[in-house]
Design a protein around this motif. Structure first.
Motif, PDB file in Angstrom:
ATOM      1  N   GLU A  33      16.492  -6.902  16.246  1.00  0.00           N
ATOM      2  CA  GLU A  33      16.363  -6.868  14.869  1.00  0.00           C
ATOM      3  C   GLU A  33      17.588  -7.635  14.301  1.00  0.00           C
ATOM      4  O   GLU A  33      17.454  -8.296  13.118  1.00  0.00           O
ATOM      5  N   HIS A  34      18.707  -7.647  15.064  1.00  0.00           N
ATOM      6  CA  HIS A  34      19.804  -8.576  14.694  1.00  0.00           C
ATOM      7  C   HIS A  34      19.933  -9.751  15.189  1.00  0.00           C
ATOM      8  O   HIS A  34      21.137 -10.710  15.003  1.00  0.00           O
ATOM      9  N   HIS A  35      19.062 -10.379  16.063  1.00  0.00           N
ATOM     10  CA  HIS A  35      19.014 -11.571  16.624  1.00  0.00           C
ATOM     11  C   HIS A  35      19.201 -12.736  15.628  1.00  0.00           C
ATOM     12  O   HIS A  35      18.700 -12.477  14.305  1.00  0.00           O
ATOM     13  N   LYS A  36      20.159 -13.830  16.158  1.00  0.00           N
ATOM     14  CA  LYS A  36      20.370 -14.824  15.157  1.00  0.00           C
ATOM     15  C   LYS A  36      20.010 -16.199  15.980  1.00  0.00           C
ATOM     16  O   LYS A  36      20.202 -16.345  17.150  1.00  0.00           O
ATOM     17  N   SER A  37      19.909 -17.053  15.336  1.00  0.00           N
ATOM     18  CA  SER A  37      19.524 -18.262  16.005  1.00  0.00           C
ATOM     19  C   SER A  37      19.490 -19.448  14.943  1.00  0.00           C
ATOM     20  O   SER A  37      19.714 -19.262  13.804  1.00  0.00           O
ATOM     21  N   VAL A  38      19.812 -20.794  15.631  1.00  0.00           N
ATOM     22  CA  VAL A  38      19.862 -21.767  14.728  1.00  0.00           C
ATOM     23  C   VAL A  38      19.543 -22.947  15.648  1.00  0.00           C
ATOM     24  O   VAL A  38      19.313 -22.878  16.970  1.00  0.00           O
ATOM     25  N   GLY A  39      18.948 -24.112  15.189  1.00  0.00           N
ATOM     26  CA  GLY A  39      18.353 -25.196  16.026  1.00  0.00           C
ATOM     27  C   GLY A  39      17.974 -26.351  15.202  1.00  0.00           C
ATOM     28  O   GLY A  39      18.161 -26.360  13.964  1.00  0.00           O
ATOM     29  N   GLU A  40      17.550 -27.448  16.143  1.00  0.00           N
ATOM     30  CA  GLU A  40      17.212 -28.753  15.569  1.00  0.00           C
ATOM     31  C   GLU A  40      15.744 -29.170  16.196  1.00  0.00           C
ATOM     32  O   GLU A  40      15.707 -28.944  17.381  1.00  0.00           O
ATOM     33  N   LYS A  41      15.187 -29.698  15.464  1.00  0.00           N
ATOM     34  CA  LYS A  41      13.674 -30.313  15.860  1.00  0.00           C
ATOM     35  C   LYS A  41      13.962 -31.823  15.856  1.00  0.00           C
ATOM     36  O   LYS A  41      14.297 -32.275  14.687  1.00  0.00           O
ATOM     37  N   ILE A  42      13.932 -32.766  16.792  1.00  0.00           N
ATOM     38  CA  ILE A  42      14.119 -33.801  17.144  1.00  0.00           C
ATOM     39  C   ILE A  42      13.042 -34.740  17.492  1.00  0.00           C
ATOM     40  O   ILE A  42      12.317 -34.601  18.402  1.00  0.00           O
ATOM     41  N   GLN A  43      12.844 -35.868  16.542  1.00  0.00           N
ATOM     42  CA  GLN A  43      11.473 -36.632  16.683  1.00  0.00           C
ATOM     43  C   GLN A  43      12.005 -37.837  17.685  1.00  0.00           C
ATOM     44  O   GLN A  43      12.991 -38.458  17.277  1.00  0.00           O
ATOM     45  N   ILE A  44      11.401 -37.942  18.825  1.00  0.00           N
ATOM     46  CA  ILE A  44      11.620 -39.212  19.723  1.00  0.00           C
ATOM     47  C   ILE A  44      10.332 -39.762  20.371  1.00  0.00           C
ATOM     48  O   ILE A  44       9.685 -39.018  20.908  1.00  0.00           O
ATOM     49  N   ASP A  45      10.297 -40.873  19.776  1.00  0.00           N
ATOM     50  CA  ASP A  45       8.998 -41.692  20.155  1.00  0.00           C
ATOM     51  C   ASP A  45       8.856 -41.787  21.725  1.00  0.00           C
ATOM     52  O   ASP A  45       9.687 -42.061  22.414  1.00  0.00           O
ATOM     53  N   HIS A  46       7.777 -41.533  22.266  1.00  0.00           N
ATOM     54  CA  HIS A  46       7.493 -41.535  23.591  1.00  0.00           C
ATOM     55  C   HIS A  46       8.067 -40.364  24.579  1.00  0.00           C
ATOM     56  O   HIS A  46       8.138 -40.721  25.779  1.00  0.00           O
TER      57      HIS A  46
END
Length: 252
Positions: free
Chosen positions: A164-177
């Motif tokens: 329940e105390h889990h933490k996260s952060v991230g990024e979604k990156i678009q890269i063609d092909h």
């Protein structure tokens, strides 16, 4: 996001992607690697991870991680009758390190459902302690799936346990092909930040949740639900790894 060189030859159009960043080659030394030569996974470097266990919608099986005899590691999601099988290998108990530059070359899976990854894991990640410096961070150098589009990769960090105390952060990156051919995925990890790369180009950097402990490498193909509804997908589906390399900064 990336530089590509186009070459037209006898076999048509080819795409050659940028690879290891120049400053890594200049300032770091290669200390560990696997080119996946031979016909069996190197047991001095890798162990099968969590075999026999059920992870979300798949059962981890040894036979789902194997070498093809042509310098490639295959990790696949398969279906045996009504049972879905997944694969993962790791360097736990064999190679753990902190800081440096970590890189793989990989070709993505195709079907809806599986998500594949190259990641680092802390041996103490299950502890619900909001102190990644001491207890470590799950560092997802890349994760990929086809749910929501085939031209995206994900960089993610997880810490403070998985409860329940889990933490996260991230990024979604678009890269063609990104869904075509092999691509390189890298992480430069220092005591102050993480810098992520795709095909030799920086895609994300952060000072969040910096681990100061040694961690191990994992290569995996999961069936977690994040990758979308796999009910009508054709299995087996697979991620193919060409190599994994680890560099350490050279002494001044």
């Amino acid at each position: 996001m990336r530089i590509i060189v186009l070459i037209i030859g006898l076999f048509g159009l080819q795409v050659i992607n940028g690879q290891t960043p120049e400053h890594i080659l200049k300032n770091y030394n290669l200390i560990w690697s696997d080119d996946f030569n031979g016909t069996t996974i190197d047991s001095l470097k890798w162990s099968y991870r969590a075999t026999g266990s059920k992870r979300q919608f798949g059962i981890v099986k040894e036979e789902n991680s194997y070498l093809d005899g042509n310098g490639k590691l295959i990790i696949e999601v398969s279906k045996n009758d009504s049972i879905h099988q997944i694969g993962q290998i790791g360097t736990q108990d064999k190679f753990l390190t902190k800081y440096g530059y970590f890189e793989c070359s990989a070709k993505m899976n195709k079907e809806l459902g599986p998500h594949v990854a190259f990641w680092l894991q802390s041996p103490y990640i299950q502890k619900e302690k909001n102190n990644p410096k001491k207890y470590g961070t799950e560092i997802d150098i890349f994760e990929y799936h086809t749910n929501g589009g085939t031209n995206y990769v994900y960089h993610n960090l997880h810490w403070n346990g998985y409860g329940e105390h889990h933490k996260s952060v991230g990024e979604k990156i678009q890269i063609d092909h990104i869904d075509e051919g092999f691509h390189t995925f890298g992480l430069e990890w220092t005591k102050d930040e993480y810098i992520f790369y795709v095909d030799g180009k920086e895609t994300w950097r952060t000072t969040e949740a910096i681990s100061h402990i040694a961690e191990y490498i994992i290569l995996s193909a999961e069936l977690s639900g994040w990758g979308g509804d796999f009910a009508k997908s054709n299995f087996p589906d697979q991620v193919i790894f060409d190599y994994v390399k680890v560099y350490k900064k050279a002494a001044n």
